[in-house]
Design an enzyme around this catalytic site. Sequence first.
Site, PDB file in Angstrom:
ATOM      1  N   SER A  25       3.313   3.218   2.610  1.00 57.82           N
ATOM      2  CA  SER A  25       3.873   3.158   3.960  1.00 57.82           C
ATOM      3  C   SER A  25       3.678   4.475   4.710  1.00 57.82           C
ATOM      4  CB  SER A  25       5.356   2.784   3.893  1.00 57.82           C
ATOM      5  OG  SER A  25       6.051   3.643   3.021  1.00 57.82           O
ATOM      6  N   GLY A  35       0.856  -1.176   0.000  1.00 56.66           N
ATOM      7  CA  GLY A  35       0.000   0.000   0.000  1.00 56.66           C
ATOM      8  C   GLY A  35       0.890   1.223   0.000  1.00 56.66           C
ATOM      9  N   ARG A  75      12.502   3.511  -0.722  1.00 54.05           N
ATOM     10  CA  ARG A  75      11.162   3.455  -1.311  1.00 54.05           C
ATOM     11  C   ARG A  75      11.238   3.730  -2.818  1.00 54.05           C
ATOM     12  NH1 ARG A  75       7.385   7.483   1.304  1.00 54.05           N
ATOM     13  NH2 ARG A  75       5.844   6.254   0.154  1.00 54.05           N
ATOM     14  N   CYS A  93       6.069  -5.422   0.264  1.00 54.16           N
ATOM     15  CA  CYS A  93       6.159  -4.085  -0.326  1.00 54.16           C
ATOM     16  C   CYS A  93       6.111  -2.985   0.739  1.00 54.16           C
ATOM     17  CB  CYS A  93       5.098  -3.932  -1.411  1.00 54.16           C
ATOM     18  SG  CYS A  93       5.579  -2.715  -2.645  1.00 54.16           S
ATOM     19  N   GLU A 124       0.852 -12.029  -3.248  1.00 47.49           N
ATOM     20  CA  GLU A 124      -0.604 -12.223  -3.218  1.00 47.49           C
ATOM     21  C   GLU A 124      -1.251 -11.914  -4.573  1.00 47.49           C
ATOM     22  OE1 GLU A 124       1.019  -9.689  -2.093  1.00 47.49           O
ATOM     23  OE2 GLU A 124      -0.113  -7.829  -2.381  1.00 47.49           O
ATOM     24  N   ILE A 156       5.287  -3.390  -7.760  1.00 49.09           N
ATOM     25  CA  ILE A 156       4.516  -2.161  -7.962  1.00 49.09           C
ATOM     26  C   ILE A 156       5.136  -1.053  -7.101  1.00 49.09           C
ATOM     27  CG2 ILE A 156       2.243  -1.064  -7.813  1.00 49.09           C
ATOM     28  CD1 ILE A 156       1.046  -3.949  -7.843  1.00 49.09           C
ATOM     29  N   HIS A 170       4.746  -8.533  -4.678  1.00 47.42           N
ATOM     30  CA  HIS A 170       3.402  -8.861  -4.177  1.00 47.42           C
ATOM     31  C   HIS A 170       3.063 -10.325  -4.452  1.00 47.42           C
ATOM     32  CE1 HIS A 170       1.929  -4.775  -3.217  1.00 47.42           C
ATOM     33  NE2 HIS A 170       2.842  -4.428  -4.107  1.00 47.42           N
TER      34      HIS A 170
HETATM   35  N1  GLN Z   1       5.667   2.818  -2.907  1.00 49.01           N
HETATM   36  C1  GLN Z   1       4.946   2.363  -1.753  1.00 49.01           C
HETATM   37  C2  GLN Z   1       5.536   2.949  -0.463  1.00 49.01           C
HETATM   38  O1  GLN Z   1       6.512   3.603  -0.536  1.00 49.01           O
HETATM   39  C3  GLN Z   1       4.951   0.859  -1.670  1.00 49.01           C
HETATM   40  C4  GLN Z   1       4.243   0.316  -2.877  1.00 49.01           C
HETATM   41  C5  GLN Z   1       3.492  -0.943  -2.625  1.00 49.01           C
HETATM   42  O2  GLN Z   1       3.280  -1.367  -1.483  1.00 49.01           O
HETATM   43  N2  GLN Z   1       3.035  -1.557  -3.699  1.00 49.01           N
HETATM   44  O3  GLN Z   1       5.018   2.755   0.586  1.00 49.01           O
END
Ligand code: GLN
Length: 202
Positions: free
Chosen positions: A66, A64, A116, A96, A182, A144, A180
């Site tokens: 962070s 998601g 990140r 992630c 999942e 992602i 990911h």
């Molecule tokens: N870019 C998101 C972050 O810095 C992480 C991306 C993801 O969880 N798919 O939190």
Amino acid sequence: MSVGGPGGGAASVGRPHAPLVGVLAIQGGVDEHVRALERCGAVTRRVRTIAGLDGLDGLVLPGGESTTMTIVMDREGLTDPLRAFLRSGKPVLATCAGLILLDREHLDVVPMTCARNAFGRQTRSFEADLDVDGLDAAFPTVFIRAPQVVEHDPSVAVTARVEGAVVGIRRGPVEGWAFHPELSGDDRIHARFVERVRATLA
Ligand code: GLN
């Protein structure tokens, strides 16, 4: 759903109760983890409060954002109880943004630093078949806006790399992935995690 009682009941003989795995459900890709865990035989609970951590056998930190997760966790008073759970020795699977939450600059659960969005803007999302430690055939990964582990203590085992960059780690009961699992349509990482959780049950 637990049989309970010392020694368990007849119903549990040869069939230990299903592990109860929480998925941190503040924000991000929660449902896909819940479905993968349930396909692998776990009972799941979406964790949004301190009370939600009670009695869990293991925990998943999903992907998601962070930054958003950190803000909401602080607002809800979840940061310290969550850190305590993550350090308790129970199995943890983080993906992630969840991997980022484990690092020194966030919940400080694993002695490592994540960068990140480390794959740059042009290639921020991609798929690759990767060798993953302990799996006998390549794993179809989905990245992602993924982080990389850019520094880690020697106690952290590297379990996957992409072009030399660390994208999978394990330290004791805690495993983390920059991709990911999942979303890949391949449940081997979740299945192995659920087996790890099951192995901790008496
Ligand atoms: N870019 C998101 C972050 O810095 C992480 C991306 C993801 O969880 N798919 O939190």
